[in-house]
Enzyme design. Structure first.
Site, PDB file in Angstrom:
ATOM      1  CE  LYS A  66      -4.442   0.875   0.123  1.00 23.44           C
ATOM      2  NZ  LYS A  66      -5.570   0.004  -0.271  1.00 23.44           N
ATOM      3  CG  ASP A  80      -7.289   3.278  -1.069  1.00 24.67           C
ATOM      4  OD1 ASP A  80      -7.620   2.087  -1.021  1.00 24.67           O
ATOM      5  OD2 ASP A  80      -7.546   4.080  -0.137  1.00 24.67           O
TER       6      ASP A  80
HETATM    7  N1  GLU Z   1      -7.240   0.225  -3.089  1.00 20.53           N
HETATM    8  C1  GLU Z   1      -8.021  -0.915  -3.466  1.00 20.53           C
HETATM    9  C2  GLU Z   1      -8.006  -1.937  -2.354  1.00 20.53           C
HETATM   10  O1  GLU Z   1      -7.990  -1.590  -1.223  1.00 20.53           O
HETATM   11  C3  GLU Z   1      -7.565  -1.492  -4.792  1.00 20.53           C
HETATM   12  C4  GLU Z   1      -6.172  -1.995  -4.827  1.00 20.53           C
HETATM   13  C5  GLU Z   1      -5.726  -2.503  -6.197  1.00 20.53           C
HETATM   14  O2  GLU Z   1      -6.530  -2.557  -7.115  1.00 20.53           O
HETATM   15  O3  GLU Z   1      -4.536  -2.840  -6.288  1.00 20.53           O
HETATM   16  O4  GLU Z   1      -8.057  -3.122  -2.542  1.00 20.53           O
END
Ligand code: GLU
Length: 449
Positions: A126, A166
């Site tokens: 993340k 996100d």
């Molecule tokens: N931010 C989204 C999540 O929490 C998507 C992450 C992604 O597609 O890599 O899963």
């Protein structure tokens, strides 16, 4: 509780006292793992739990950008590459004023288990920045994204680490980020980011995937209860990309979302956010960067409740889909008093641990955890990576069918994992156990490091 599990939770709390969100998610996940650790003493021998709570790599970087008046601003960028045992690090970037190490770490930790649940080869990561997109011009957003990628590009790649969106990062931001990556590297590596535009490798259904997946998962829960989605009312929070997808799919399947929320309060629309015009208006609200849900009630003439949350509403289903710690004990008590049967988390960690514990113990209430419910988003990101590496483009029907199948599977493996450990239909523990088992097996087989 298993003594080793207890000890690791205590270690984390002592060592990371200044990171409350990270401690909260570690406690939530690990406390489900007691029966697994009882059954697998070999994991304790290789100290697997202390290893899994320690990110493989995490770093911050300086992001300097110029506003439209020529003034310079400096922000902190983050990328936490938490666990790569089952695939390249994968997870979104969050641009929000309140982003800090605790927030990125809790999101990264959740991502490990969520990504494992998709059944696809993606590790957990993340990132983001404490940059506030509210009120910024398009040109300012572009300059920020270009500066962000200039600092990050040498540490990511299609087989290394694949960021996505996100909160505060959508298709527009991914476009600027990808443009800068391509410019700096001089290669066509579109598998480095997901959530791209469809002209350069973005997958169809990716924008809708988190919301659609959540409704598919909800449908599995309803089937399990011999119930139907048709005619159900749903209280959602947020009005962004995820809530938009829920409204759209709920409308298609004959249910309706009756509340939305923003930092300014919540709206109640008894007719539901259930027409094409209303659903599309959510996109306009998001694109305006105003971050106000009152705009919806101004336009469609329904009630607006300033500074309130929608959790006191009597509905059939609750789906908190805005952000972490949106539902605290006071809200949980209202939900229980209204005898709401389905509490389906959507946003990452939307419930505080005490409220979650309270809701899980309500007679007749079914609680589903976000790391399973919202996994369709990152799941379709993994399908986007697959299309990019094959240099192919799948049709909407193909992607939607795979997403649907993925969500059925996530519900099934979670229910089976809970069943295997004698926990009954406990979707929260089941998701933690199923996600953990896959990652733990991979870590175990790859040796100690
Ligand atoms: N931010 C989204 C999540 O929490 C998507 C992450 C992604 O597609 O890599 O899963």
């Amino acid at each position: 509780m298993n003594a080793y599990v207890q000890q690791v939770i205590e270690n984390v709390k002592a060592k990371h006292a200044s990171e409350p969100e990270f401690c909260q998610t570690v406690e939530e996940v690990l406390s489900s793992l007691s029966p697994v650790m009882d059954k697998h003493p070999e994991y304790e021998k290789v100290d697997l739990l202390n290893r899994i709570v320690e990110p493989e790599r995490m770093f911050t970087f300086r992001v300097v950008w110029q506003d439209d008046n020529g003034n310079y601003h400096t922000n902190t960028g983050y990328r936490f590459q938490f666990n790569g045992a089952i695939g390249p690090y994968k997870g979104g970037l969050r641009f929000q004023k309140n982003v800090n190490p605790s927030i990125i770490k809790f999101l990264g930790f959740e991502q490990i288990f969520k990504n494992a649940l998709t059944g696809l080869p993606i590790g957990g990561g993340k990132g983001g920045a404490d940059f506030d997109p509210t009120g910024k011009s398009d040109a300012e957003i572009m300059r920020f994204c270009q500066s962000f990628m200039t600092a990050l590009y040498r540490f990511i790649g299609p087989d290394v680490d694949v960021p996505a969106g996100d909160m505060g990062v959508g298709g527009r931001e991914i476009g600027y980020l990808f443009g800068q990556y391509r410019r700096l590297k001089g290669v066509w590596e579109n598998g480095v980011l997901t959530g791209k535009g469809q002209t350069y490798g973005g997958s169809v259904i990716r924008p809708e995937a988190t919301g659609y997946g959540a409704v598919y998962y909800l449908n599995e829960v309803l089937k399990h209860e011999n119930d139907t989605i048709v005619g159900k009312t749903i209280a959602c929070s947020g009005f962004g990309n995820v809530t938009w997808g829920i409204c759209k799919k709920a409308m298609q399947l004959g249910a309706k979302v009756v509340t939305l929320s923003g930092p300014d309060g919540y709206i109640y629309d008894p007719d539901g956010v259930a027409t094409e015009e209303k659903v599309n208006y959510l996109l306009e609200m998001r694109a305006s960067n105003r971050n106000r849900v009152q705009d919806y009630s101004d336009k469609f003439g329904c009630e607006f409740y300033p500074k309130e949350k929608p959790w006191g509403r009597k509905v059939d289903i609750i789906m908190p889909s805005a952000m972490q710690n949106d539902v605290r004990m006071d809200s949980a008590e209202k939900i229980a008093a209204n005898h709401i049967k389905y509490y389906i988390e959507v946003a990452n960690m939307p419930t505080t641990n005490d409220a979650l514990d309270f809701l899980r113990h309500q007679e007749g209430m079914i609680v589903a955890p976000s790391k399973a419910v919202n996994a369709g988003g990152v799941g379709v990101s993994a399908l986007e990576m697959a299309q990019n590496s094959e240099r192919l483009v799948w049709t909407p029907d193909e992607v939607d069918a795979q997403l649907h199948h993925m969500m059925e599977n996530i519900h099934r493996v979670s229910a089976e994992a809970a069943e295997e450990y004698g926990l009954g239909y406990d979707l929260v523990a089941g998701a933690n156990i199923a996600g953990f088992k896959k990652v733990a097996t991979a870590m175990y087989e790859q040796g100690v490091f």
